[in-house]
Design an enzyme around this catalytic site. Structure first.
Site, PDB file in Angstrom:
ATOM      1  N   LYS A 174       0.876  -1.185   0.000  1.00  0.00           N
ATOM      2  CA  LYS A 174       0.000   0.000   0.000  1.00  0.00           C
ATOM      3  C   LYS A 174       0.908   1.229   0.000  1.00  0.00           C
ATOM      4  O   LYS A 174       1.434   1.629   1.029  1.00  0.00           O
ATOM      5  CB  LYS A 174      -0.878  -0.034   1.260  1.00  0.00           C
ATOM      6  CG  LYS A 174      -2.213   0.662   1.154  1.00  0.00           C
ATOM      7  CD  LYS A 174      -2.159   2.137   0.914  1.00  0.00           C
ATOM      8  CE  LYS A 174      -1.713   2.954   2.101  1.00  0.00           C
ATOM      9  NZ  LYS A 174      -1.506   4.381   1.767  1.00  0.00           N
ATOM     10  N   ARG A 178      -0.297   9.981  -1.296  1.00  0.00           N
ATOM     11  CA  ARG A 178       0.154  11.278  -1.811  1.00  0.00           C
ATOM     12  C   ARG A 178       1.145  11.103  -2.965  1.00  0.00           C
ATOM     13  O   ARG A 178       1.240  11.937  -3.840  1.00  0.00           O
ATOM     14  CB  ARG A 178       0.784  12.103  -0.686  1.00  0.00           C
ATOM     15  CG  ARG A 178      -0.289  12.757   0.174  1.00  0.00           C
ATOM     16  CD  ARG A 178       0.308  13.566   1.281  1.00  0.00           C
ATOM     17  NE  ARG A 178       0.476  12.761   2.473  1.00  0.00           N
ATOM     18  CZ  ARG A 178       1.107  13.162   3.564  1.00  0.00           C
ATOM     19  NH1 ARG A 178       1.639  14.351   3.605  1.00  0.00           N
ATOM     20  NH2 ARG A 178       1.198  12.376   4.613  1.00  0.00           N
ATOM     21  N   SER A 227       4.759   8.445  10.100  1.00  0.00           N
ATOM     22  CA  SER A 227       4.902   9.323  11.267  1.00  0.00           C
ATOM     23  C   SER A 227       4.708   8.524  12.569  1.00  0.00           C
ATOM     24  O   SER A 227       4.079   7.460  12.563  1.00  0.00           O
ATOM     25  CB  SER A 227       3.868  10.437  11.176  1.00  0.00           C
ATOM     26  OG  SER A 227       2.577   9.860  11.076  1.00  0.00           O
ATOM     27  N   CYS A 282      13.502  11.384   7.152  1.00  0.00           N
ATOM     28  CA  CYS A 282      13.482  10.960   8.553  1.00  0.00           C
ATOM     29  C   CYS A 282      14.896  10.991   9.134  1.00  0.00           C
ATOM     30  O   CYS A 282      15.066  10.861  10.340  1.00  0.00           O
ATOM     31  CB  CYS A 282      12.880   9.576   8.687  1.00  0.00           C
ATOM     32  SG  CYS A 282      13.935   8.322   7.982  1.00  0.00           S
ATOM     33  N   GLU A 383       8.650  17.106  15.482  1.00  0.00           N
ATOM     34  CA  GLU A 383       9.152  16.846  14.132  1.00  0.00           C
ATOM     35  C   GLU A 383       8.491  17.853  13.184  1.00  0.00           C
ATOM     36  O   GLU A 383       7.272  17.852  13.020  1.00  0.00           O
ATOM     37  CB  GLU A 383       8.813  15.414  13.682  1.00  0.00           C
ATOM     38  CG  GLU A 383       9.370  15.132  12.291  1.00  0.00           C
ATOM     39  CD  GLU A 383       9.070  13.724  11.768  1.00  0.00           C
ATOM     40  OE1 GLU A 383       7.949  13.242  11.945  1.00  0.00           O
ATOM     41  OE2 GLU A 383       9.991  13.123  11.174  1.00  0.00           O
TER      42      GLU A 383
END
Ligand code: NAD
Length: 490
Positions: A174, A178, A227, A282, A383
């Site tokens: 998956k 976006r 996230s 990240c 973050e």
């Protein structure tokens, strides 16, 4: 009319029955590139069942044969590298050079997974007692779900997929809703590489699609990157459903600069880390902590280097920083900078307002550098995931390590120094899973695990390397008795 993306189910490209679609938007031009269906649970079920059907045969294919389509996939990815990189730049915004680097790391994982025949070998102990042997074999777990974020749309699925299929599992992927286009193309290449139907499947969608995977009784393992709040949710829900889970989360990475660090090299590397991929990495340096005398000369050098970044459309060669992913993301970053200022930080460089000629609709920011960031404040603890670097200052290496270890995240911590003793101390004492010494983006090669800690990771075994092999296999231990006297009958 933009095309609507298809799902890939048991070797067929199928139109989704989704009631709703989401627009895939080029963040530099704001043009709609495609529509991505938000596939409903019933469709997830069909695709998972297909993967389960394929698993029954695929697990029986010898490892040496399972890796043959991976060799072909590697060659196809090399041939199509420029095309895939262009796709990443257009849907994600990063520069073409960054996108090519991303695809290189994806290919590297395919290469490592081609070593599965030796990587998934078991163990044998002969004669644990007279005439008794014990062996451990590795077997695949079954159907694996892979759920990816937007920021490395071409690479992150490959931290998992090659290892999962090479070890004999089947996959339901998956991608990020976006940035789903690059993986759509990669799955076409996977099809061309000749994997049997159902070994790799693609389902497009958002949270509802993900939750259907987490709840599906046939899915045995979940690999997630995104996230931290979502990683927590994935870990809790999928493990409550009895699945093995690896969930890599967000980050807030500190880089420590000692007075003996090389000025030019350190400045260049820290700026590339902070502002590469527009800060949407990240492993981005989010906080630069100068120690002692480092403060004066590094602050000036960082400021000068950041001001010279060329912001624009990543397809333009001279551009060194692209847009952020959405207008919401841009507004969020602008808001967090304001919060930082309200909490007492000072903007040495304020990149909140900018427009790029020819791309007035794009979601651009220029680099922001904030000085005087409070250790407990928003800029030090949240973050931001954008081109914002916070500067902090301490007097000693011990204080810097204490600052690193106080943070909730543990994805990466870096030290810049020419002292071996300082480097050794930092490597040993900093509580983060990926450590850089004179490195600004400590991204492990495919043959090492991507070792986030603390709130940056939920689970035990990480993506890539032997960790992936362990995660996607279950160990079976066999104890066999073959009394010696029985062989005397022949
Ligand atoms: P995200 O968490 O919004 O989305 C990731 C995936 O989760 C997507 O596929 C999305 O469809 C799905 N999702 C989103 N909300 C969900 C929900 N409520 N329930 C179920 N599924 C949901 O992340 P993002 O914005 O796409 O990616 C950026 C984040 O990923 C950053 O926090 C970044 O630090 C992190 N990241 C971490 C690593 C790592 O290795 N630790 C690597 C890359 C990115």
């Amino acid at each position: 009319m933009p095309k609507t993306l298809l799902n890939y189910n048991y070797g067929d490209w199928q139109k989704s029955a989704a009631a709703a679609c989401q627009e895939v938007i080029n963040p530099a031009t704001a043009e709609v590139m495609a529509l991505v269906p938000l596939s409903p649970p019933a469709e997830v079920d069909q695709i998972v069942q297909s993967a389960a059907r394929a698993f029954a045969e695929w697990r029986r294919v010898p490892a040496v044969d399972r890796i043959q389509p991976l060799f072909r996939l590697k060659a196809l990815m090399e041939t199509h590298l420029d095309e895939l990189a262009r796709s990443i730049t257009m849907e994600n915004g990063k520069t073409l050079a960054e996108a090519k680097g991303e695809m290189r790391r994806a290919i590297e994982n395919v290469e490592v997974a081609c070593g599965i025949p030796i990587l998934m070998q078991g163990d044998v102990s002969e004669d644990i007692a007279a005439g008794i042997d014990e062996l451990m074999i590795r077997q695949p777990v079954g159907v694996v779900a892979i759920i990816a974020p937007f920021n490395f749309p071409g690479m992150i699925p490959f931290w998992f997929l090659p290892y999962a299929v090479a070890t004999g599992n089947t996959v339901v992927l998956k991608p990020s809703e976006r940035c789903p286009l690059t993986m759509h193309r990669c799955v076409e290449l996977i099809e061309e590489a000749g994997f049997p139907p159902g070994v790799v499947n693609l389902v497009n969608g958002g949270p509802e699609t993900v939750n259907a995977l987490l709840d599906h009784p046939v899915v045995q393992a979940v690999s997630f990157v995104g996230s931290t709040p979502v990683a927590r949710h994935i870990y809790a829900r999928a493990s409550a459903n009895g699945k093995r889970v690896q969930a890599q989360g967000g980050a807030k990475n500190p880089v420590i600069i000692l007075p003996d660090a090389d000025l030019n090299m350190t400045t260049r590397i820290v700026l590339d880390s902070a502002f590469g991929n527009a800060g949407q990495r990240c492993l981005a340096a989010a906080l630069a902590v100068t120690v002692g005398d480092a403060r004066a000369h590094f602050t000036e050098a960082l400021l000068e280097g950041a001001s010279s970044r060329v912001v624009g459309y990543g397809l333009d060669e001279q551009v060194t920083m692209g847009p952020v992913i959405t207008p919401q993301s841009k507004a969020r970053i602008q808001g967090l900078i304001q919060t930082g200022l309200d909490e007492g930080a000072k903007a040495l460089l304020d990149g909140r307002e900018t427009t790029v000629r020819g791309y007035e609709n794009g979601y651009f920011l220029t680099p922001t550098i904030l000085e005087g960031v409070a250790p407990e404040g928003t800029i030090a603890t949240t973050e931001i995931f954008g081109p914002v670097l916070g500067l902090m200052h301490v007097d000693t290496l011990d204080q810097a390590i204490e600052l690193v270890n106080r943070g909730a995240y543990g994805n990466m911590a870096c030290l810049f120094t020419s002292s071996g003793a300082a480097a050794r101390k930092f490597r040993s004492e900093a509580n983060a899973g990926n450590i850089g010494i004179n490195i600004g983006v400590a991204a492990p090669m495919a043959f090492f695990p991507f070792s986030g800690w603390k709130d940056s990771f939920f689970g035990v075994l990480h993506g890539q390397s032997r960790h992936a092999v362990e995660f996607y296999t279950q160990t079976k231990v066999v104890i066999e008795r073959w009394p010696r006297e029985w062989s005397r009958t022949f």
